[in-house]
Scaffold this active site. Structure first.
Site, PDB file in Angstrom:
ATOM      1  N   ASN A 212       0.857  -1.198   0.000  1.00 28.74           N
ATOM      2  CA  ASN A 212       0.000   0.000   0.000  1.00 28.74           C
ATOM      3  C   ASN A 212       0.887   1.239   0.000  1.00 28.74           C
ATOM      4  O   ASN A 212       2.108   1.132   0.075  1.00 28.74           O
ATOM      5  CB  ASN A 212      -0.986  -0.021   1.171  1.00 28.74           C
ATOM      6  CG  ASN A 212      -0.280  -0.039   2.501  1.00 28.74           C
ATOM      7  OD1 ASN A 212       0.469   0.873   2.830  1.00 28.74           O
ATOM      8  ND2 ASN A 212      -0.499  -1.115   3.270  1.00 28.74           N
ATOM      9  N   ASP A 281      -4.690  -6.053   5.406  1.00 23.36           N
ATOM     10  CA  ASP A 281      -5.779  -6.833   5.996  1.00 23.36           C
ATOM     11  C   ASP A 281      -5.787  -8.276   5.489  1.00 23.36           C
ATOM     12  O   ASP A 281      -6.315  -9.159   6.146  1.00 23.36           O
ATOM     13  CB  ASP A 281      -7.128  -6.166   5.703  1.00 23.36           C
ATOM     14  CG  ASP A 281      -7.328  -4.912   6.549  1.00 23.36           C
ATOM     15  OD1 ASP A 281      -6.864  -4.907   7.707  1.00 23.36           O
ATOM     16  OD2 ASP A 281      -7.919  -3.936   6.050  1.00 23.36           O
ATOM     17  N   PRO A 307      -4.185 -11.223  10.959  1.00 28.78           N
ATOM     18  CA  PRO A 307      -4.685 -10.864  12.299  1.00 28.78           C
ATOM     19  C   PRO A 307      -4.843  -9.351  12.423  1.00 28.78           C
ATOM     20  O   PRO A 307      -4.111  -8.596  11.779  1.00 28.78           O
ATOM     21  CB  PRO A 307      -3.583 -11.363  13.246  1.00 28.78           C
ATOM     22  CG  PRO A 307      -2.385 -11.585  12.405  1.00 28.78           C
ATOM     23  CD  PRO A 307      -2.852 -11.820  11.001  1.00 28.78           C
ATOM     24  N   LYS A 344     -12.334  -1.960  18.645  1.00 25.23           N
ATOM     25  CA  LYS A 344     -10.979  -2.426  18.972  1.00 25.23           C
ATOM     26  C   LYS A 344     -10.599  -2.139  20.422  1.00 25.23           C
ATOM     27  O   LYS A 344      -9.467  -2.389  20.827  1.00 25.23           O
ATOM     28  CB  LYS A 344      -9.964  -1.788  18.016  1.00 25.23           C
ATOM     29  CG  LYS A 344     -10.232  -2.121  16.537  1.00 25.23           C
ATOM     30  CD  LYS A 344      -9.057  -1.852  15.619  1.00 25.23           C
ATOM     31  CE  LYS A 344      -9.487  -2.053  14.169  1.00 25.23           C
ATOM     32  NZ  LYS A 344      -8.394  -2.408  13.278  1.00 25.23           N
TER      33      LYS A 344
END
Ligand code: CTP
Length: 399
Positions: A212, A281, A307, A344
């Protein structure tokens, strides 16, 4: 870096060492970063570099004499030390260290060091035997005891042909040390900060990967801010395009699973975990150990989830630890970030806008919002990453 140097006055002492050439770049960089730089050359420093060079680079008259300078300006050592936010000596010979340690003021620079009211930073540069000599080491120990800062020297091949410690630190390291010395507030002292940073590269085959566009700038800005405020910093970094802060421990990784393992290993010893990485991801289920050959048929890559590093770390959270996440969103950044903060179980989340003209990825600034579990919600339009790093730690310290 600008935030540490903007509008600051640095008095740069230059003594007689071959490393003076690095001082030229140091002066230019500090000026670019917004500092006013005044150079003072010792007699042996002036044997190594012409005052005119430093005058052109700093845009200020160079101090060479105790009474009146070559250019006729009358800048006394007392007046200058009053103005200075930092006195830096780079390169610093064994001689200037000895004078500073013993309180000898027999020329402009040593007298200015005696009159110093600001932090003092030395960048030693000398022959290995001079550096390791008991007298030099005792002088350094004494100066450190008095709160004087040091950067370097590095080991390596010296101009005299010797190998060993004595090379002056490189300019990025000098700037980082100056930034730390310019930051008086050590409100993160004794805290250990763990930061994930940069992109992940997930291998497809021996030659290709999925990646990315994260540059690692945000993670490194956070690391520098934390270092300047006195924290011990470890950065688990994907392949970033930026050079990392030298004073941080850097754990280099490629994939999300490597990042996950590195974070979980260091998690019990950290006080603050900040997930600034653009974690992949998904990964390729079975990367090809060879190089996949071209064909005219369409190709499907089978991806499996990685994960969630931050969420799994948060599930193992111990009392007193604080976890901060980032949320990179293309729209409704604040609502989506708040949902991630809760999902989260984080203490704070920083929402960033990505995509479009104001994209935060890879740039030095972007639109950001800081949201805390306690209900704080603050917007920072087009904020520089270095300044955003400051706000993040300000919230953590006050929260
Ligand atoms: N993060 C993580 N591990 C992952 C994915 C994300 O630790 N596998 C962290 C990021 O470093 C960031 C936060 O979680 O601090 C949110 O990341 P982001 O990419 O915005 O969200 P995702 O959880 O990946 O969700 P989505 O991609 O669907 O927006």
């Amino acid at each position: 870096m600008n935030r540490f140097f903007a509008d600051k006055t640095v008095l740069l002492g230059i003594t007689g060492s071959i490393a003076v050439f690095k001082a030229c770049e140091l002066v230019s960089r500090m000026r670019e970063l917004g500092a006013r730089v005044h150079c003072a050359l010792t007699r042996s420093g002036a044997e190594m570099i012409q005052p005119a060079t430093l005058e052109a680079l700093s845009g200020n008259p160079v101090i060479t004499e105790m009474f009146g300078t070559r250019t006729g300006h009358t800048i006394s050592h007392i007046a200058m030390t009053r103005q200075a936010d930092l006195i830096m000596v780079a390169p610093a010979t064994a001689n200037i260290l000895a004078k500073a340690a013993q309180g000898i003021g027999d020329d402009w620079l040593s007298t200015a060091l005696l009159a110093a009211r600001s932090p003092v930073l030395f960048a030693p540069a000398m022959n290995t035997f001079m550096y390791t000599h008991a007298a030099t080491q005792a002088n350094i120990a004494l100066l450190k005891e008095r709160g004087v800062f040091f950067v370097g020297p590095a080991p390596g091949r010296l101009a005299c042909g010797e190998e060993g410690p004595g090379r002056m630190a490189e300019v990025p390291e000098l700037l980082e040390a100056a930034a730390q010395a310019l930051h008086p507030q050590k409100d993160l002292a004794s805290l250990r900060v763990l930061i994930t940073s940069g992109p992940n590269f997930e291998p497809i085959d021996a030659a290709r990967y999925i990646g990315n566009r994260s540059s690692g700038k945000m993670g490194y800005a956070l690391a520098l801010e934390a270092l300047c405020r006195g924290a011990a910093v470890c950065v688990v970094s994907g392949p970033a395009t930026q050079p990392p802060p030298v004073a941080a421990e850097i754990v280099s990784v490629q994939t999300a699973r490597e990042m996950y393992n590195a974070v979980l290993e260091r998690l019990p010893g950290c006080d603050i975990l900040i997930g600034a990485a653009a974690v992949a991801d998904y990964r390729i289920a079975l990367p090809d150990p060879g190089k996949i050959k071209r064909s005219d048929e369409p190709m499907t890559l089978h991806l499996v989830p990685n994960p969630d590093i931050l969420a799994e770390a948060a599930a193992k959270k111990k009392a007193g630890q604080r976890f901060v996440g980032f949320a990179a969103e293309t729209e409704n950044a604040v609502e989506k970030a708040r949902e991630k903060l809760q999902r989260k179980q984080l203490d704070m989340i920083v929402a960033n806008l990505i995509g479009g003209e104001r994209c935060a990825i890879g740039s030095d600034c972007g639109d950001a919002w800081i949201l805390t579990a306690g209900g704080v919600s603050e917007a920072y339009p087009q904020v520089e990453k270095a300044t955003l790093a400051k706000y993040i730690f300000d919230h953590l310290v006050s929260g």
